[in-house]
Design a protein around this motif. Structure first.
Motif, PDB file in Angstrom:
ATOM      1  N   ALA A   1     -64.409  89.715 -23.928  1.00 12.71           N
ATOM      2  CA  ALA A   1     -63.010  90.148 -23.843  1.00 12.71           C
ATOM      3  C   ALA A   1     -62.075  88.957 -24.068  1.00 12.71           C
ATOM      4  N   PHE A   2     -62.410  87.816 -23.472  1.00 19.04           N
ATOM      5  CA  PHE A   2     -61.613  86.609 -23.693  1.00 19.04           C
ATOM      6  C   PHE A   2     -61.668  86.192 -25.167  1.00 19.04           C
ATOM      7  N   ILE A   3     -62.857  86.245 -25.765  1.00 21.04           N
ATOM      8  CA  ILE A   3     -62.989  85.843 -27.171  1.00 21.04           C
ATOM      9  C   ILE A   3     -62.131  86.723 -28.070  1.00 21.04           C
ATOM     10  N   VAL A   4     -62.164  88.023 -27.833  1.00 19.87           N
ATOM     11  CA  VAL A   4     -61.355  88.951 -28.639  1.00 19.87           C
ATOM     12  C   VAL A   4     -59.867  88.654 -28.460  1.00 19.87           C
ATOM     13  N   ALA A   5     -59.443  88.486 -27.195  1.00 20.97           N
ATOM     14  CA  ALA A   5     -58.025  88.232 -26.925  1.00 20.97           C
ATOM     15  C   ALA A   5     -57.575  86.891 -27.513  1.00 20.97           C
ATOM     16  N   MET A   6     -58.405  85.861 -27.385  1.00 17.81           N
ATOM     17  CA  MET A   6     -58.047  84.544 -27.912  1.00 17.81           C
ATOM     18  C   MET A   6     -58.023  84.548 -29.436  1.00 17.81           C
ATOM     19  N   THR A   7     -58.953  85.273 -30.040  1.00 13.90           N
ATOM     20  CA  THR A   7     -58.968  85.359 -31.499  1.00 13.90           C
ATOM     21  C   THR A   7     -57.759  86.126 -32.002  1.00 13.90           C
ATOM     22  N   ALA A   8     -57.430  87.223 -31.333  1.00 14.27           N
ATOM     23  CA  ALA A   8     -56.288  88.043 -31.743  1.00 14.27           C
ATOM     24  C   ALA A   8     -54.978  87.278 -31.666  1.00 14.27           C
TER      25      ALA A   8
ATOM     26  N   ILE B   1     -46.608  87.066 -27.897  1.00 14.32           N
ATOM     27  CA  ILE B   1     -46.878  87.001 -26.453  1.00 14.32           C
ATOM     28  C   ILE B   1     -46.146  85.839 -25.784  1.00 14.32           C
ATOM     29  N   GLY B   2     -45.629  84.902 -26.569  1.00 11.27           N
ATOM     30  CA  GLY B   2     -44.882  83.783 -26.003  1.00 11.27           C
ATOM     31  C   GLY B   2     -45.774  82.586 -25.703  1.00 11.27           C
ATOM     32  N   ALA B   3     -45.173  81.411 -25.729  1.00  8.77           N
ATOM     33  CA  ALA B   3     -45.936  80.170 -25.568  1.00  8.77           C
ATOM     34  C   ALA B   3     -46.614  80.071 -24.212  1.00  8.77           C
ATOM     35  N   ARG B   4     -45.930  80.492 -23.151  1.00 11.72           N
ATOM     36  CA  ARG B   4     -46.508  80.362 -21.807  1.00 11.72           C
ATOM     37  C   ARG B   4     -47.733  81.268 -21.641  1.00 11.72           C
ATOM     38  N   ALA B   5     -47.612  82.533 -22.079  1.00 14.23           N
ATOM     39  CA  ALA B   5     -48.734  83.462 -21.972  1.00 14.23           C
ATOM     40  C   ALA B   5     -49.883  83.024 -22.873  1.00 14.23           C
ATOM     41  N   TRP B   6     -49.545  82.512 -24.056  1.00 15.24           N
ATOM     42  CA  TRP B   6     -50.584  82.038 -24.980  1.00 15.24           C
ATOM     43  C   TRP B   6     -51.374  80.903 -24.340  1.00 15.24           C
TER      44      TRP B   6
END
Length: 205
Positions: free
Chosen positions: A125-132, A142-147
């Protein structure tokens, strides 16, 4: 910054790494006539290539901060593409695991557990979210802080998961302890780079 027209920068680097990993995985499986043992070899191979690509991507910022030079700047500049290549490696890894489950359900059941489903699922799930969010448009959305929060939490979670995945094999295969060395090194580099005295070289570079 002008676009670098070579195969070792940007999305061309990602294409080169991904196609190479795919070709090698097919070749490895083919050496065992695409039977179960060949698929398991691909699982092991992609686990190790994922480890390498993850360590390079996650250590990039710390390395350039501590030792600014041509290689560490290249690493930092291509961190995104190394990270997406890590995702591609782990996608091949997931396909090989699925093939293993289909071809040898008994062996697959013996090699997995509820914990591996839970923690492995969180990792993917982290890999998918980080790749997206590895693209300019989605990162801006999503903004710099959330990224930063996502990629920092995901990076440390994957570091921990790699340590557990390789570490649990050490009692049966002591050589697996060698795979913990780059993981410990990456963690140490990031901790050292966070120290106040390590900030000056990054600003100077």
């Amino acid at each position: 910054m002008p676009t670098r027209q070579n195969w070792f920068e940007g999305w061309r680097l990602f294409a080169l790494l991904s196609l190479t990993l795919l070709a090698l995985s097919i070749w490895i499986a083919g050496m065992r006539a695409f039977e179960v043992e060949g698929v398991r070899m691909v699982i092991r191979f992609t686990a190790r290539t994922s480890l390498l690509l993850f360590c390079l991507a996650f250590a990039a910022a710390a390395l350039v901060r501590l030792w600014p030079n041509a290689w560490t700047r290249w690493l930092r500049r291509n961190r995104r593409y190394l990270g997406v290549s890590f995702a591609a490696s782990h996608a091949i890894h997931a396909v090989a695991i699925l093939a293993f489950a289909i071809m040898d359900p008994i062996g697959y059941a013996a090699a997995t557990s509820i914990a591996s489903y839970i923690f492995g699922g969180i990792g993917y799930a982290f890999i998918v979210a980080m790749t997206a969010t590895s693209f300019d448009r989605t990162a801006a959305a999503i903004g710099a802080r959330a990224w930063r929060a996502l990629h920092l939490a995901g990076g440390y979670y994957l570091l921990f998961q790699f340590m557990v995945s390789f570490g649990k094999r050490i009692p049966d295969m002591p050589a697996y302890a060698l795979f913990l060395i780059p993981l410990v090194a990456v963690f140490a580099l990031r901790m050292i780079a966070m120290a106040p005295r390590a900030q000056a070289p990054a600003r100077a570079g």
